[in-house]
Design an enzyme around this catalytic site. Structure first.
Site, short mmCIF file in Angstrom:
data_model
loop_
_atom_site.label_atom_id
_atom_site.label_comp_id
_atom_site.label_asym_id
_atom_site.label_seq_id
_atom_site.Cartn_x
_atom_site.Cartn_y
_atom_site.Cartn_z
N LEU A 106 -86.34 -32.66 -5.12
CA LEU A 106 -85.36 -31.57 -4.90
C LEU A 106 -85.16 -31.53 -3.44
O LEU A 106 -86.14 -31.53 -2.62
CB LEU A 106 -85.87 -30.33 -5.51
CG LEU A 106 -85.91 -30.24 -7.03
CD1 LEU A 106 -86.15 -28.94 -7.48
CD2 LEU A 106 -84.58 -30.52 -7.81
N ASP A 107 -83.78 -31.22 -3.03
CA ASP A 107 -83.54 -30.93 -1.46
C ASP A 107 -84.42 -29.81 -1.03
O ASP A 107 -84.76 -29.19 -1.79
CB ASP A 107 -82.20 -30.91 -1.22
CG ASP A 107 -81.46 -32.30 -1.55
OD1 ASP A 107 -81.99 -33.36 -1.49
OD2 ASP A 107 -80.23 -32.20 -1.92
N LYS A 108 -84.59 -29.81 0.28
CA LYS A 108 -85.31 -28.84 0.80
C LYS A 108 -84.66 -27.24 0.63
O LYS A 108 -85.30 -26.31 0.19
CB LYS A 108 -85.52 -29.03 2.46
CG LYS A 108 -86.17 -27.85 3.11
CD LYS A 108 -86.36 -28.30 4.56
CE LYS A 108 -87.06 -27.10 5.57
NZ LYS A 108 -87.24 -27.52 6.78
#
Length: 253
Positions: A106-108
């Site tokens: 998952l993106d930051k």
């Protein structure tokens, strides 16, 4: 059938009791018991499935695979280690195995459901485009999402890759005309880099907030606060393995 044997120190390291050097020191001090008998030789072979191992007063049982559900908060990266940022592994202090990793990423700045495991076969199948495992997200969008956007998502979008995206289901939960924002649910069957953000950019909109709530049959536990985790139940593991056609489904049933 041949009996599988494992070194005592290797067994304890794999079960998360400590590093190899730490485990060896504890064994030499007489703090490890195998079937009630003190053992001082790290190289001793044990039957990991049968023997009872006590280490510093705690019993350790062999588990080939472990599975954790994490409610990932924003600001944490989906990696096993990083020199600058906190990783998702840092959020699981009681992990039983040192070899777990996040399944996908998952993106930051993206929140929500993340599976961590040491089961490489299951991870591969969950991420394989051929399996088409649904991933469901909720998002807040800058702009008013329209029926035309829904049709374009359903058809597949050109987001600058070699191929258009696979068809995705976009549902409008509600809109806020005063803020020119939309709240939506999206189901995708791939995991391309920044995929959902790029899909909305392709229809002239921007993702302001993104949260994954489901991956296949696995649904984010609403009792988990951001940053919290728990082990999957046997039923959850069985469902994931079965729906991806895993050969080791019977072993984990």
């Amino acid at each position: 059938m041949a009996v599988i044997m494992m070194r005592l120190d290797k067994f304890l390291v794999e079960m998360g009791a400590g590093s190899r050097s730490e485990v060896k020191k504890q064994i030499s001090k007489g703090l490890v018991l195998v079937n009630g008998i003190v053992v001082r030789k790290p190289e001793m072979k044990i039957q990991e499935q049968e023997d009872v191992v006590m280490f510093s007063g705690k019993e350790y049982r062999y588990e080939a695979f472990v599975y954790y559900m994490l409610h990932k908060p924003a600001g944490v990266i989906s990696a096993t280690e990083d020199r600058k940022d906190k990783t998702v592994l840092d959020l699981i202090p009681d992990k039983k195995r040192p070899d777990i990793f996040p399944v996908g990423r998952l993106d930051k700045d993206t929140e929500g459901l993340l599976l961590l495991t040491n089961d490489g076969q299951l991870a591969h199948r969950l991420l394989s485009p051929k399996k088409h495992v649904d991933k469901t997200y909720e998002a807040r969008i800058s702009g008013i999402v329209t029926e035309e956007d829904i049709r374009e998502f359903r058809t597949g979008l050109d987001i600058g890759d070699e191929k258009p995206t696979l068809p995705a289901n976009l549902e409008i939960l509600y809109t806020d005309p005063t803020k020119t924002e939309s709240y939506v649910s999206i189901v995708i069957r791939e995991g391309r880099f920044h995929q959902i953000k790029r899909m909305f950019e392709a229809v002239g909109k921007e993702v302001l907030y993104l949260k994954r709530i489901r991956m296949g049959s696995l649904v984010l536990d609403t009792k988990l606060l951001k940053g919290e985790s728990r082990e999957l139940t046997p039923e959850e593991v069985k469902m994931l393995i079965n729906e991806t056609g895993g050969e080791h489904a019977k072993e984990n049933a």
